[in-house]
Design a protein around this motif. Structure first.
Motif, PDB file in Angstrom:
ATOM      1  N   ARG A 147       0.854  -1.189   0.000  1.00  0.00           N
ATOM      2  CA  ARG A 147       0.000   0.000   0.000  1.00  0.00           C
ATOM      3  C   ARG A 147       0.883   1.229   0.000  1.00  0.00           C
ATOM      4  O   ARG A 147       1.921   1.287   0.682  1.00  0.00           O
ATOM      5  CB  ARG A 147      -0.938   0.018   1.203  1.00  0.00           C
ATOM      6  CG  ARG A 147      -0.230   0.158   2.530  1.00  0.00           C
ATOM      7  CD  ARG A 147      -1.163  -0.013   3.712  1.00  0.00           C
ATOM      8  NE  ARG A 147      -2.076   1.098   3.897  1.00  0.00           N
ATOM      9  CZ  ARG A 147      -3.033   1.114   4.822  1.00  0.00           C
ATOM     10  NH1 ARG A 147      -3.195   0.077   5.619  1.00  0.00           N
ATOM     11  NH2 ARG A 147      -3.829   2.158   4.945  1.00  0.00           N
ATOM     12  N   LEU A 148       0.484   2.217  -0.767  1.00  0.00           N
ATOM     13  CA  LEU A 148       1.178   3.494  -0.833  1.00  0.00           C
ATOM     14  C   LEU A 148       0.324   4.539  -0.132  1.00  0.00           C
ATOM     15  O   LEU A 148      -0.873   4.665  -0.415  1.00  0.00           O
ATOM     16  CB  LEU A 148       1.395   3.891  -2.294  1.00  0.00           C
ATOM     17  CG  LEU A 148       1.977   5.285  -2.560  1.00  0.00           C
ATOM     18  CD1 LEU A 148       3.410   5.372  -2.030  1.00  0.00           C
ATOM     19  CD2 LEU A 148       1.944   5.599  -4.054  1.00  0.00           C
ATOM     20  N   SER A 149       0.919   5.272   0.790  1.00  0.00           N
ATOM     21  CA  SER A 149       0.224   6.362   1.473  1.00  0.00           C
ATOM     22  C   SER A 149       0.973   7.658   1.206  1.00  0.00           C
ATOM     23  O   SER A 149       2.190   7.663   0.984  1.00  0.00           O
ATOM     24  CB  SER A 149       0.159   6.096   2.980  1.00  0.00           C
ATOM     25  OG  SER A 149      -0.530   4.892   3.249  1.00  0.00           O
ATOM     26  N   ALA A 150       0.238   8.757   1.205  1.00  0.00           N
ATOM     27  CA  ALA A 150       0.851  10.049   0.903  1.00  0.00           C
ATOM     28  C   ALA A 150       0.170  11.143   1.702  1.00  0.00           C
ATOM     29  O   ALA A 150      -1.042  11.091   1.955  1.00  0.00           O
ATOM     30  CB  ALA A 150       0.738  10.351  -0.589  1.00  0.00           C
ATOM     31  N   ASP A 151       0.950  12.131   2.112  1.00  0.00           N
ATOM     32  CA  ASP A 151       0.447  13.363   2.711  1.00  0.00           C
ATOM     33  C   ASP A 151       0.927  14.502   1.822  1.00  0.00           C
ATOM     34  O   ASP A 151       2.082  14.946   1.925  1.00  0.00           O
ATOM     35  CB  ASP A 151       0.962  13.535   4.146  1.00  0.00           C
ATOM     36  CG  ASP A 151       0.428  12.478   5.086  1.00  0.00           C
ATOM     37  OD1 ASP A 151      -0.793  12.250   5.077  1.00  0.00           O
ATOM     38  OD2 ASP A 151       1.229  11.867   5.818  1.00  0.00           O
TER      39      ASP A 151
END
Length: 409
Positions: free
Chosen positions: A134-138
């Motif tokens: 999973r890729l998460s980004a802010d």
């Protein structure tokens, strides 16, 4: 010991679930969420271990289906709600439950079992491999601009209550499932999961909203999101929390991303669970300001190895003999010839000399095409026994799109 393994009975649910809650910290789930998982649980293939009338171990099963390379959707046993009471550690309780569950899945005809791991170190010994990430980004809204694909200006956006358009969104989701390995086909009852939004879990954020992307009345995409307003002396610094973002074409995706990126009084756009090849990576002006994080997501293990490998297609023609070790499910042990390509495959037992040797967990990791057999070989997880076999097999097992699990279970 007086530990007794038995199939979960409906009358035992409350005690069983309470044991699970305490194993995960003692904060009870909402009644809405508990009811959802109770309704989805396959009681006949879920287990508890009991000691002196008290549950000390839990393992739930969900009947699911997952997309695989080539677009097929295969049955998969979803392993979930797994716990062992702290008073009963190191007594073989998890091993006992897992062995019974896998034997049952084999009898039921599922070629695969899947789970998401709260502690990844636990499940490798039971044959599960990390098959997707999973890729998460802010994303810093004030410092990052977007370059959108052609046609985004021709998309009409409309904000609705998520429940009001749930049926149309589910139909679009179902269309997308075969296009990316690792997506779950949501059967009856599962349509409630994206709408689950208990107040106690919002952590200061708003109720969930849904924005639709349409052209001439046709739904092309949607995003479910919440807003978390915050203020500091210099002004607002709120966060847009994106829960789901699905689109059937680039223009719709771009229009949705622009909308989420442009909501007033917000400073951060948080994408919590995206594929590692998500298109936003190529739309943001400064990917470093997106503060990316990649973590493990879906764990897979072949239950019926022959059926699992024959159930997907392969990027190129392949003819390879695999020497598979699987001490936990001995029916998978031994040599298997995999022959196939883009049009389909056959996988059968053979006495021929092996080309590659590997444990079943390595096959689970490589199954959806997101983990390379060559990468596993570099880590000592795959052994090449015939020169050239590794490269050919690694290419064949690959996927043109990264596998992705859109939501937990």
């Amino acid at each position: 010991m007086t530990n007794e393994l038995r199939v979960l009975a409906d009358s035992e649910w409350t005690a069983w679930w309470t044991t699970l809650d305490w194993a995960f910290g003692g904060l009870p789930e909402s009644q809405e969420e508990q009811k959802l998982w109770r309704d989805l649980t396959d009681f006949g293939r879920s287990y508890g271990v009991w000691d002196a009338g008290q549950p000390v171990g839990t393992l739930g099963t969900l009947t699911m289906a997952v997309s695989v390379p080539g677009g097929a959707v295969l049955p998969v046993a979803g392993v979930t709600m797994v716990s062992v009471a702290a008073t009963h550690r190191r007594q073989g309780i998890l091993r006992t439950m897992m062995r019974r569950a896998l034997e049952t899945y084999r009898e039921s005809g599922e070629p695969l079992a899947a789970l998401t791991a709260s502690e990844p170190a636990i499940y490798g010994r039971f044959g599960y491999g990390a098959a997707s990430q999973r890729l998460s980004a802010d994303i810093d809204i004030h410092r990052v601009t977007l370059g959108l694909p052609p046609g985004a200006d021709n998309i009409t956006l409309r904000v609705v209550d998520p429940a009001d358009e749930a049926e149309r969104c589910e139909a679009l989701y179902a269309r997308l499932v075969p296009t990316r390995p690792g997506m779950l086909a949501r059967g009856p009852g599962w349509e409630r999961l994206p709408l689950l939004d208990p107040r106690q879990d919002r952590a200061g954020a708003s109720a969930r909203r849904c924005v639709l992307a349409e052209r001439d009345g046709e739904l092309l995409g949607y995003a479910r999101y919440a807003l978390k307003p915050e203020w500091e002396p210099a002004g607002p610094r709120g966060t847009v929390l994106v829960r789901d973002l699905d689109a059937a074409e680039p223009a719709a995706y771009g229009a949705l991303l622009r909308y989420l990126h442009g909501i007033d009084l917000m400073s951060t756009l948080t994408l919590d669970n995206r594929p590692v090849d998500d298109p936003f990576l190529h739309m943001v002006s400064d990917v470093r300001r997106a503060r990316l994080r990649v973590t493990d997501r879906l764990y897979l293990r072949p239950v019926d190895l022959g059926a699992a490998l024959a159930g997907r297609t392969y990027a190129t023609d392949v003819d390879v003999v695999l020497e598979v070790s699987d001490g936990f499910c001995p029916w998978n042990e031994g040599r298997w010839r995999l022959s196939g390509g883009p049009g389909g495959a056959v996988c059968e037992r053979t006495a021929d000399a092996a080309d590659l040797a590997l444990p079943v967990a390595a096959l689970g990791a490589a199954y959806l095409g997101g983990t390379s057999l060559r990468s596993l070989a570099a880590a000592g997880r795959v052994e090449e026994l015939r020169t050239g076999a590794l490269g050919a097999a690694a290419t064949a097992f690959g996927s043109t799109v990264a596998p992705w699990l859109p939501h937990g279970f």
